[in-house]
Design an enzyme around this catalytic site. Structure first.
Site, PDB file in Angstrom:
ATOM      1  N   GLN A  14       0.838  -1.199   0.000  1.00  0.00           N
ATOM      2  CA  GLN A  14       0.000   0.000   0.000  1.00  0.00           C
ATOM      3  C   GLN A  14       0.873   1.249   0.000  1.00  0.00           C
ATOM      4  OE1 GLN A  14      -1.996   1.097   3.680  1.00  0.00           O
ATOM      5  NE2 GLN A  14      -3.947   1.104   2.597  1.00  0.00           N
ATOM      6  N   SER A  67       4.296  -1.624   4.288  1.00  0.00           N
ATOM      7  CA  SER A  67       4.546  -3.007   4.687  1.00  0.00           C
ATOM      8  C   SER A  67       4.853  -3.873   3.468  1.00  0.00           C
ATOM      9  CB  SER A  67       3.322  -3.578   5.415  1.00  0.00           C
ATOM     10  OG  SER A  67       3.032  -2.839   6.572  1.00  0.00           O
ATOM     11  N   GLU A 116      -5.101   8.127  17.230  1.00  0.00           N
ATOM     12  CA  GLU A 116      -5.659   9.473  17.362  1.00  0.00           C
ATOM     13  C   GLU A 116      -6.642   9.784  16.238  1.00  0.00           C
ATOM     14  OE1 GLU A 116      -2.035   9.037  19.634  1.00  0.00           O
ATOM     15  OE2 GLU A 116      -2.473   8.683  17.514  1.00  0.00           O
ATOM     16  N   SER A 159       0.769   6.361   2.578  1.00  0.00           N
ATOM     17  CA  SER A 159       1.345   7.329   3.511  1.00  0.00           C
ATOM     18  C   SER A 159       2.648   7.921   2.990  1.00  0.00           C
ATOM     19  CB  SER A 159       1.603   6.669   4.868  1.00  0.00           C
ATOM     20  OG  SER A 159       0.402   6.288   5.483  1.00  0.00           O
ATOM     21  N   GLU A 174      -9.353  -2.255   5.178  1.00  0.00           N
ATOM     22  CA  GLU A 174      -8.146  -2.466   5.973  1.00  0.00           C
ATOM     23  C   GLU A 174      -8.477  -2.446   7.461  1.00  0.00           C
ATOM     24  OE1 GLU A 174      -3.661  -0.578   6.455  1.00  0.00           O
ATOM     25  OE2 GLU A 174      -5.289   0.705   5.802  1.00  0.00           O
TER      26      GLU A 174
END
Length: 395
Positions: free
Chosen positions: A136, A171, A374, A139, A254
């Site tokens: 993926q 990952s 968060e 990010s 996910e």
């Protein structure tokens, strides 16, 4: 809902259990949780990847790959309850189950909903056969929880896009065959607009994956650099500049996958307590009781979401509840194991406790992966509880 297996589900569970007994060895009792591999590009890692591909192909040949996927795409056309039953039974066997979670749990559902016929033909059955491992590429160093602020650019050049940028926390990127890539294709549009979802061959020139050494000693995450990477326009999932819809489908799946829970760790912690002579310690027993209660609550939460989906109601922000609960659960396992092991938990290579040391240290990865704790709390507060939105500089 009825918490007991229906007659059909009980028959399905028996069929699953019989097939697993015929094709896999039981998971050894004792020890600790399953660990990730210790070194990127090692022979051990290569053997694990090969074993994972073999087991996925075995599942496919047996008709157990993609249990909830439509039959026309190689799946079983079953329910989420059946998928949960299979996962519960498979957890008792010594088989590798992790490296295809992104391909089957995230890419597959996204392509089924948004992919072209050509993309479905090209990718879906090969994923279920174990031919394709996905990572993926979402990010970035300055676009993690605030994913819509990503800056990786994709500029059109004829029938291709030229991509430049950097991704992080990816990952398995160093051995993946393909990646899910988000890139900004229209920088003039604000945030969520102007982002496109691509599928990219990880062997394309210009892609460099650099494993990141973690506190556990493993190198599961990677930073990925993309320099003049050419991606065919045919690899766009959804529409040009319209990647946020497919992205939300991927992220929801996910978080839903992360939310799954089992009881294996509780039984192993009980055994650890006995080995360490702490089974009668009131403080330890209280911790184990809390862990048992948490497992049951998580199981019911997951079942509620799966029941809703089985009745045709889409899973939404509830996936954030399950993901946050799983993150807290993993922390509880790590903290409890160290409380039981006491001073022995300080020794990383102690055969009785080394796997638990790894679990304790690895808990922080899940607090980040799949969306930080968060961010999940904000999603629950704003989209589930209806509380006022947190002030953001982009608003």
């Amino acid at each position: 809902m009825d918490f007991e297996d229906s007659p059909d589900d009980a028959a399905f569970r028996t069929e699953v259990r019989d097939w697993l007994r015929a094709h896999a060895a039981p998971r050894p009792s004792g020890g600790g949780p399953r660990q990730l591999l210790t070194d990127a590009y090692s022979a051990e890692e290569a053997a694990h990847v090969a074993a994972s591909r073999r087991w996925q192909r075995t599942r496919y040949d047996g008709g157990w790959a993609g249990i909830t996927w439509p039959k026309e795409h190689g799946g079983r056309g079953g329910t989420l309850t059946q998928e949960r039953i299979f996962d519960e039974e498979e957890a008792a066997f010594d088989v590798p189950t992790t490296i295809f979670s992104q391909a089957i749990g995230m890419v597959g559902p996204t392509l089924i909903r948004y992919g072209t016929d050509a993309q479905k033909t090209r990718f879906l059955e090969p994923i279920l056969r174990g031919d394709l491992v996905f990572c993926q590429l979402f990010s970035e160093p300055e676009a993690g929880s605030d994913l819509a602020s990503l800056t990786t650019r994709a500029v059109r050049d004829g029938d291709e896009f030229v991509v430049n940028g950097q991704k992080v926390w990816t990952s398995n990127a160093h051995y993946s065959d393909w990646g899910m890539l988000l890139a900004r294709t229209d920088p003039g549009e604000p945030r969520h607009a102007g982002i496109t979802y691509f599928l990219v061959d990880m062997n394309t020139p210009g892609i460099e994956a650099r494993p990141l050494r973690q506190i556990t000693g493993t190198a599961h995450f990677n930073e990925v650099f993309l320099t003049d990477v050419r991606v065919p326009a045919a690899n766009i999932v959804g529409t040009l500049h319209g990647g946020w819809g497919p992205t939300m489908t991927t992220l929801t799946n996910e978080r839903s996958a992360i939310a799954g829970a089992g009881k294996a760790e509780l039984a192993q912690l009980l055994e650890l307590a006995r080995r360490c002579g702490r089974a009668d310690d009131p403080a330890v027993r209280q911790r184990l009781a809390r862990l048992h209660t948490n497992i049951e609550l998580m199981k019911l939460t997951v079942w509620r979401g799966q029941t809703a989906q089985d009745h045709g109601r889409p899973l939404g922000p509830e996936s954030s509840i399950g993901k946050l609960a799983m993150s807290r659960h993993v922390s509880m396992i790590g903290d409890t194991s160290m409380a039981i092991a006491s001073a022995a938990g300080m020794v990383a290579d102690d055969p009785d406790t080394s796997a638990w040391v790894w679990a304790f240290l690895d808990q922080w990865a899940l607090k980040i992966g799949g969306g930080t704790d968060e961010m999940q709390r904000n999603t629950i507060a704003e989209r589930v509880l209806g509380l006022p939105k947190e002030p953001r500089i982009t608003r």
